[in-house]
Design a protein around this motif. Sequence first.
Motif, PDB file in Angstrom:
ATOM      1  N   GLU A   1       7.398   0.067   2.092  1.00  0.00           N
ATOM      2  CA  GLU A   1       8.041   1.355   1.811  1.00  0.00           C
ATOM      3  C   GLU A   1       7.134   2.500   2.253  1.00  0.00           C
ATOM      4  OE1 GLU A   1      11.009   1.729   0.872  1.00  0.00           O
ATOM      5  OE2 GLU A   1      11.615  -0.143  -0.057  1.00  0.00           O
ATOM      6  N   ALA A   2       6.570   2.400   3.448  1.00  0.00           N
ATOM      7  CA  ALA A   2       5.522   3.316   3.890  1.00  0.00           C
ATOM      8  C   ALA A   2       5.975   4.756   4.022  1.00  0.00           C
ATOM      9  CB  ALA A   2       4.952   2.837   5.226  1.00  0.00           C
ATOM     10  N   THR A   3       7.255   4.990   4.290  1.00  0.00           N
ATOM     11  CA  THR A   3       7.729   6.369   4.470  1.00  0.00           C
ATOM     12  C   THR A   3       8.652   6.809   3.350  1.00  0.00           C
ATOM     13  OG1 THR A   3       9.584   5.609   5.841  1.00  0.00           O
ATOM     14  CG2 THR A   3       7.540   6.184   6.974  1.00  0.00           C
ATOM     15  N   SER A   4       8.655   6.061   2.244  1.00  0.00           N
ATOM     16  CA  SER A   4       9.613   6.358   1.172  1.00  0.00           C
ATOM     17  C   SER A   4       9.351   7.697   0.510  1.00  0.00           C
ATOM     18  CB  SER A   4       9.576   5.247   0.120  1.00  0.00           C
ATOM     19  OG  SER A   4       8.299   5.197  -0.487  1.00  0.00           O
ATOM     20  N   ALA A   5       8.095   8.179   0.549  1.00  0.00           N
ATOM     21  CA  ALA A   5       7.772   9.429  -0.125  1.00  0.00           C
ATOM     22  C   ALA A   5       7.926  10.642   0.783  1.00  0.00           C
ATOM     23  CB  ALA A   5       6.327   9.375  -0.650  1.00  0.00           C
ATOM     24  N   LEU A   6       8.363  10.433   2.013  1.00  0.00           N
ATOM     25  CA  LEU A   6       8.486  11.520   2.967  1.00  0.00           C
ATOM     26  C   LEU A   6       9.912  12.038   3.009  1.00  0.00           C
ATOM     27  CD1 LEU A   6       6.462   9.931   5.910  1.00  0.00           C
ATOM     28  CD2 LEU A   6       5.601  11.384   4.076  1.00  0.00           C
TER      29      LEU A   6
ATOM     30  N   VAL B   1      -2.687  -1.914   5.173  1.00  0.00           N
ATOM     31  CA  VAL B   1      -1.543  -1.850   4.264  1.00  0.00           C
ATOM     32  C   VAL B   1      -1.257  -0.402   3.894  1.00  0.00           C
ATOM     33  CG1 VAL B   1      -0.556  -2.625   2.079  1.00  0.00           C
ATOM     34  CG2 VAL B   1      -2.178  -4.095   3.301  1.00  0.00           C
ATOM     35  N   VAL B   2      -0.013  -0.007   4.017  1.00  0.00           N
ATOM     36  CA  VAL B   2       0.464   1.268   3.477  1.00  0.00           C
ATOM     37  C   VAL B   2       1.558   0.936   2.477  1.00  0.00           C
ATOM     38  CG1 VAL B   2       1.456   3.533   3.956  1.00  0.00           C
ATOM     39  CG2 VAL B   2      -0.021   2.440   5.647  1.00  0.00           C
ATOM     40  N   THR B   3       1.326   1.277   1.214  1.00  0.00           N
ATOM     41  CA  THR B   3       2.275   0.919   0.163  1.00  0.00           C
ATOM     42  C   THR B   3       3.165   2.102  -0.203  1.00  0.00           C
ATOM     43  OG1 THR B   3       0.736   1.512  -1.605  1.00  0.00           O
ATOM     44  CG2 THR B   3       0.650  -0.749  -0.787  1.00  0.00           C
ATOM     45  N   GLN B   4       4.149   1.819  -1.030  1.00  0.00           N
ATOM     46  CA  GLN B   4       5.069   2.861  -1.475  1.00  0.00           C
ATOM     47  C   GLN B   4       4.347   3.915  -2.297  1.00  0.00           C
ATOM     48  OE1 GLN B   4       8.287   1.320  -3.789  1.00  0.00           O
ATOM     49  NE2 GLN B   4       9.307   3.284  -4.044  1.00  0.00           N
ATOM     50  N   ASP B   5       3.425   3.478  -3.153  1.00  0.00           N
ATOM     51  CA  ASP B   5       2.658   4.399  -3.990  1.00  0.00           C
ATOM     52  C   ASP B   5       1.197   4.310  -3.564  1.00  0.00           C
ATOM     53  OD1 ASP B   5       1.754   6.094  -5.956  1.00  0.00           O
ATOM     54  OD2 ASP B   5       1.702   4.543  -7.511  1.00  0.00           O
ATOM     55  N   SER B   6       0.865   5.001  -2.497  1.00  0.00           N
ATOM     56  CA  SER B   6      -0.504   4.935  -1.978  1.00  0.00           C
ATOM     57  C   SER B   6      -1.381   5.918  -2.747  1.00  0.00           C
ATOM     58  CB  SER B   6      -0.527   5.270  -0.479  1.00  0.00           C
ATOM     59  OG  SER B   6       0.122   4.266   0.259  1.00  0.00           O
ATOM     60  N   SER B   7      -2.032   5.436  -3.800  1.00  0.00           N
ATOM     61  CA  SER B   7      -2.913   6.301  -4.586  1.00  0.00           C
ATOM     62  C   SER B   7      -4.208   6.532  -3.825  1.00  0.00           C
ATOM     63  CB  SER B   7      -3.204   5.666  -5.940  1.00  0.00           C
ATOM     64  OG  SER B   7      -3.856   4.429  -5.777  1.00  0.00           O
TER      65      SER B   7
ATOM     66  N   GLN C   1       1.018  10.172   1.142  1.00  0.00           N
ATOM     67  CA  GLN C   1       1.424   9.082   2.020  1.00  0.00           C
ATOM     68  C   GLN C   1       0.859   9.257   3.421  1.00  0.00           C
ATOM     69  OE1 GLN C   1       2.469   6.724   0.458  1.00  0.00           O
ATOM     70  NE2 GLN C   1       4.262   5.665   1.243  1.00  0.00           N
ATOM     71  N   ARG C   2       0.813  10.495   3.891  1.00  0.00           N
ATOM     72  CA  ARG C   2       0.293  10.735   5.234  1.00  0.00           C
ATOM     73  C   ARG C   2      -1.217  10.511   5.296  1.00  0.00           C
ATOM     74  NH1 ARG C   2       3.237  16.325   6.680  1.00  0.00           N
ATOM     75  NH2 ARG C   2       3.584  16.355   4.429  1.00  0.00           N
ATOM     76  N   ILE C   3      -1.936  10.865   4.219  1.00  0.00           N
ATOM     77  CA  ILE C   3      -3.373  10.563   4.170  1.00  0.00           C
ATOM     78  C   ILE C   3      -3.581   9.044   4.184  1.00  0.00           C
ATOM     79  CG2 ILE C   3      -5.468  10.689   2.755  1.00  0.00           C
ATOM     80  CD1 ILE C   3      -4.792  13.308   4.082  1.00  0.00           C
ATOM     81  N   ALA C   4      -2.718   8.329   3.452  1.00  0.00           N
ATOM     82  CA  ALA C   4      -2.818   6.864   3.421  1.00  0.00           C
ATOM     83  C   ALA C   4      -2.536   6.268   4.793  1.00  0.00           C
ATOM     84  CB  ALA C   4      -1.856   6.300   2.378  1.00  0.00           C
ATOM     85  N   ILE C   5      -1.567   6.822   5.493  1.00  0.00           N
ATOM     86  CA  ILE C   5      -1.254   6.332   6.840  1.00  0.00           C
ATOM     87  C   ILE C   5      -2.414   6.615   7.783  1.00  0.00           C
ATOM     88  CG2 ILE C   5       0.274   6.700   8.825  1.00  0.00           C
ATOM     89  CD1 ILE C   5       2.548   7.132   6.760  1.00  0.00           C
TER      90      ILE C   5
END
Length: 625
Positions: A533-538, A444-450, A514-518
């Motif tokens: 929303e995996a790329t929403s922060a890019l 899972v990659v979420t919009q807010d990947s803490s 986000q990239r670390i989460a991916i």
Amino acid sequence: MFSWFERRIDPYPSDAPGTPPRNLIGFLLHFSRGAMPWLLLMALGSGLIAVIEVALFGWLGELIDQLADTPRQSFWQMHGTRLTFMMLVLVVLLPLLNLLSSMVLHQSLMGNLPQRIRWQAHRYLLRQSVGYFQDEFAGRIAQRLMQTALAVREVAMKVLDVGTYVLIYFIGALALAASQDWRLALPFALWALGYGVMLWQIVPRLGRVAEAQADARSAMTGQVVDSYTNIATVKLFSHSAREEAWMRSGMDGFLQTVYRQMRLSSLQDVILNLLNVWLVASVAGVGLWLWTQGRVEVGALAVAVPLALRLNNMAHWIMWEFAGLFENIGTVRDGISSLALPREVLDVPGAKPLQRGPGAVDFDHVTFRYRGVEGARPMAVLDDLTLHIAPGEKVGLVGRSGAGKSTLINLLLRFHDIEQGRITIDGQDVSQVTQDSLRAAIGVVTQDSSLLHRSVRENITYGRPDADEDDVARALRMAEADGFVPELSDSYGRRGLDAHVGERGVKLSGGQRQRIAIARVALKDAPILVLDEATSALDSEVEAAIQSRLEVLMRGKTVIAIAHRLSTIAAMDRLIVMDQGRIIEQGSHAELLAQGGLYARLWARQSGGFLLADEDADTDIVEQP
């Protein structure tokens, strides 16, 4: 010797943590079970020490009488053996008992018992449902965990150590005074009665105040943590003054409980001083009267008056110990409200690991409602939803906020249990397999990947702990993260993969997080991939660079993607359009545009690729987490 006693209690038991009982005694026994033999040994030691100390007072009275009645030249001949025995008790046996009690108390129990409780409670909380943590401050839960562990230790030790010592000491003192003359025991008995009434009236009130104080303290801590965790939001909205006011209300709520506690403490202190003065005066008066009447020898006074003075000195200590006992009982009761809640989502008995297959996902007539306010009728988030996703199929979920997209993913991950229907992966019901194996099969990659406040390497290998350096490097390249990671550093001088990223990854930009989460999910290499929303922060440039890598990541996997930016999922094999918990349209991008339905309207209303609210959207519906 120290190490031997320190190893008597295992602070990290491997037994699966069970649900703690919700009643006080059961809760205490549940967490004290592994240490009970040593708690009982501590109580036995305290009881023996109390017996010896009282016996020494009795021996002192006998010694004074013997000094008065025995000629000096024959004293040692007549009483030497008894004196030698008592001396051995005083200088050998009593220190050895104190040594044993100290080793058990300080080496075996003081550190190991609360650590054991923290470990068991933490393991239990880690297995709580996601909803449990959404309903409470994380700081408040952590505070209750820490203070409850110490409070359980204090309650167990005060009851078995202090309680045993005080009870045996007083019974022994009463019996010793009565052995001289029953009237000499009356002041002790009356003092005990008054002392007991005071304890009965004041100490339970202290316990209730302590429970309120523990709740106020944990709430105050939760507020502090909440402010610090969201410090960027506080700064962005220039609300430092508002946070101060909010924090002051929490602090003042705690302070009021302190005032109530101190008022009761002052009251008990005044009453206790009066009781103690009366005890010493009455024992001395009764003793002198009995001596002048020839009813007792001078040795009786030498026993009774020092005993009264000793109890006088002990009384304040006993009172504070009992007050501390009820204060800790209040803390334990407060902790029970958080730590003894049953888990909402449990592995069924005999649950087996999910057998990984090609990745077929089926939602069969699924109905689900979130719990609402008690008494209110919960609104259906998913209503009789049926969806089949073939192995390797790439599906995009489309819909306005509140349509049920994220809920669908949460149910697939079994963060909640459904009310009706069935969800299967490769024909295996997700409710019948272990939760760990289920989630291990879904990336899972979420919009807010803490991120965890650990090193970059630890965050990436969270997806696969046994990964080697080459695996990590490949994952970084795939996520377009190999360009910035070598340049990272932290305040301790750690660089690159060893640099720590801060709480929730605060030291990194949104795109870097986000990239670390991916990269973490790429390393996990699960057969089912969820992109929320995996790329929403890019930014657009980075998103364009990583889009081809995401296609590589998705190759051979079953993919479920959620995006408000429709252009990012338009190329999916199939688009599922949801509205109010139902599937209303499905097909390819071109097919849905041709239908002229909700998807076509949403696509037409996009500006810059983002999904805007439709004029028909129900703004009262908010997507549940």
